[in-house]
Design an enzyme around this catalytic site. Sequence first.
Site, PDB file in Angstrom:
ATOM      1  CB  SER A   1      -0.816  -8.198  -0.773  1.00 30.16           C
ATOM      2  OG  SER A   1      -1.498  -8.564   0.523  1.00 30.16           O
TER       3      SER A   1
ATOM      4  CE  LYS B   1      -3.893  -1.029   0.259  1.00 27.44           C
ATOM      5  NZ  LYS B   1      -5.537  -0.843  -0.513  1.00 27.44           N
TER       6      LYS B   1
ATOM      7  CB  SER C   1      -9.273   0.928  10.846  1.00 31.47           C
ATOM      8  OG  SER C   1      -9.616  -0.473   9.929  1.00 31.47           O
TER       9      SER C   1
ATOM     10  N   GLY D   1     -16.183 -13.498   0.342  1.00 29.37           N
ATOM     11  CA  GLY D   1     -15.823 -12.124   0.055  1.00 29.37           C
ATOM     12  C   GLY D   1     -15.520 -11.412  -1.529  1.00 29.37           C
TER      13      GLY D   1
ATOM     14  N   GLY E   1      -6.728  -2.451  -6.763  1.00 29.16           N
ATOM     15  CA  GLY E   1      -6.024  -1.697  -7.224  1.00 29.16           C
ATOM     16  C   GLY E   1      -4.062  -2.405  -7.520  1.00 29.16           C
TER      17      GLY E   1
ATOM     18  CG  ASP F   1     -16.244  -7.711  -3.616  1.00 27.20           C
ATOM     19  OD1 ASP F   1     -15.738  -8.594  -3.038  1.00 27.20           O
ATOM     20  OD2 ASP F   1     -15.590  -6.275  -4.009  1.00 27.20           O
TER      21      ASP F   1
ATOM     22  CD  GLU G   1     -13.380 -10.900  -5.175  1.00 27.95           C
ATOM     23  OE1 GLU G   1     -13.644  -9.954  -4.518  1.00 27.95           O
ATOM     24  OE2 GLU G   1     -14.205 -11.708  -5.944  1.00 27.95           O
TER      25      GLU G   1
END
Lengths: 327, 327
Positions: free
Chosen positions: B310, B59, B84, B214, B188, B216, B210
């Site tokens: 990641s 990130k 958070s 979750g 991203g 989606d 994924e």
Amino acid sequence: MLSSDLSPAVVYDDLAAAAERLRGAAHLTPVLTSRTVDQRTGHQVFFKCENFQRTGSFKFRGAYNAMSQLEAAQRQQGVLAYSSGNHAQAMALSGSLLGISTTILMPNDAPAVKQAATRGYGAELLLYDRRVTSREALAQQLCAERGTVMIPPYDHPQVVAGQGTVGKELFEQVGELDVLLVCCGGGGLLSGCAIAASELSPGCQVIGVEPAAGDDVTRSFVTRTIQTVHNPDTIADGARTPCPGQVTFPLILQHVQAMLTVTDEQLLRAMFLLWERLKLVVEPTGALATAALLEGLVDPAAARVGVVISGGNVDLKSDLFERFKAL
Amino acid sequence: MLSSDLSPAVVYDDLAAAAERLRGAAHLTPVLTSRTVDQRTGHQVFFKCENFQRTGSFKFRGAYNAMSQLEAAQRQQGVLAYSSGNHAQAMALSGSLLGISTTILMPNDAPAVKQAATRGYGAELLLYDRRVTSREALAQQLCAERGTVMIPPYDHPQVVAGQGTVGKELFEQVGELDVLLVCCGGGGLLSGCAIAASELSPGCQVIGVEPAAGDDVTRSFVTRTIQTVHNPDTIADGARTPCPGQVTFPLILQHVQAMLTVTDEQLLRAMFLLWERLKLVVEPTGALATAALLEGLVDPAAARVGVVISGGNVDLKSDLFERFKAL
């Protein structure tokens, strides 16, 4: 030991030859840095990550270097070692790679995960009851019966030369250092790395780090006479060795500048930092050098400090994390 | 979104420019390999280790790339983010390095360690009661009042371009790949890495992974329409995002070849392997791509497989290790 009195058992050329033998067999392990650690300690710190070495510790280097020099007849007879730790796995994998049958003596109450890991790398396990059998006597008997060669975990010139390639690689990766911190059990890694420093970074202060409960090498270093410790109570299971060796001790006296000790509490805090901030799974022994660094035991004037992380073999299903919680 | 219909929001040149901005600020993270994993999977596997990135996750790349392009007036007003998790720490450190005051909105029941870490990197924390306050409304209000710029965690072209440098670096380190596995929250990292692949390894199949709870993006990918999920129950806390973004979704449709899901049980087993064998502290989201690999979801004919790890931000004092014991 006349030979070690007259000329050193291991010299830098032995490390250079070991590095050639290990090329392609051992990992060239990465050096990591952390701005958090640099800010906190005031040094520029280089972590040499032998937890990423094959079998999870530096021990692979020494085992492979020693086994690859056996003569054809010796190879046929196979090799023997006693260890329930990292040396066992290192010997097992080296034997597999070199096509040498390897037997590991292990007490029958050694953790199942360690037995499985050693078998997984291809060794034959010979389990004994340590209440009734001395492993030394059993090993001698087997060597005599079978003609197998015994390769000890540290007190052997070619094992020392192999472990010394850790230091050689580090200096080649980052250049000269002011201080090099190395953990110490029987002194194989420490003496090997100190030989590398004497050649590649002559001004570097090499410091060995032991657990406070197992300070046999520190006391030996101060008194210049081999001192022993019996089954020390420390979480640093790789540094519970009773004394420095006949091969390693003269080398330590010649090339190492200082010895330090840290408590298990300090060791746990260092491990926690390595796990939490550097994202490295490191075993207790592997965090000894880092603990000395974090406790501020290094000369503040030292700009560039190397820290050897020796291994990462820890049982993730143990109660280690309860200890982390208590920090 | 006319702009994304007509021309892509992010192209490879944006990644190349991001890489220049990140030079010296971000770590060039190592690529690790494991013969154990190669033998087990039948592929030659390259792990790109963003758990070693500054702040412990990829990130940092996107946050720094976006913040470093703000104009002088915007810099003076400061930036705002709500998170958070890893985006909060990435924003906090980027702000410190660039001299931009950074405010992070965090629920007042966010774990104390996360609050401390974000403050430690130099951000101002603004705690709110999530039972009575909507973070979106609060953020809008603050941006309007203070004139601060809001930088979202994934749905922003410069954030995508920054994350894409992970893929760019990997291809530059190891060459072309047959398959690249990337975890997916809001997309991203996935879309950025897929753009890198399209330029540097055109034949590479890029697969997003994924958590099953979750899924989606997987459903959106199949239906080619944005689908959502509400607060999914998964240990992969970095992939609990409700849906792919307006910026990321068209890029995913354009550059990603497949989406896969894994269960939390599979994720835990992958984490355990990464910790035990590769000696890497990896967070649950960081192990998504590895889980897909270990479950045999990759074409067996693929010779060279890249896996993005990641991040490694996990609470070592949590009950994670109880879960390891139960494996």
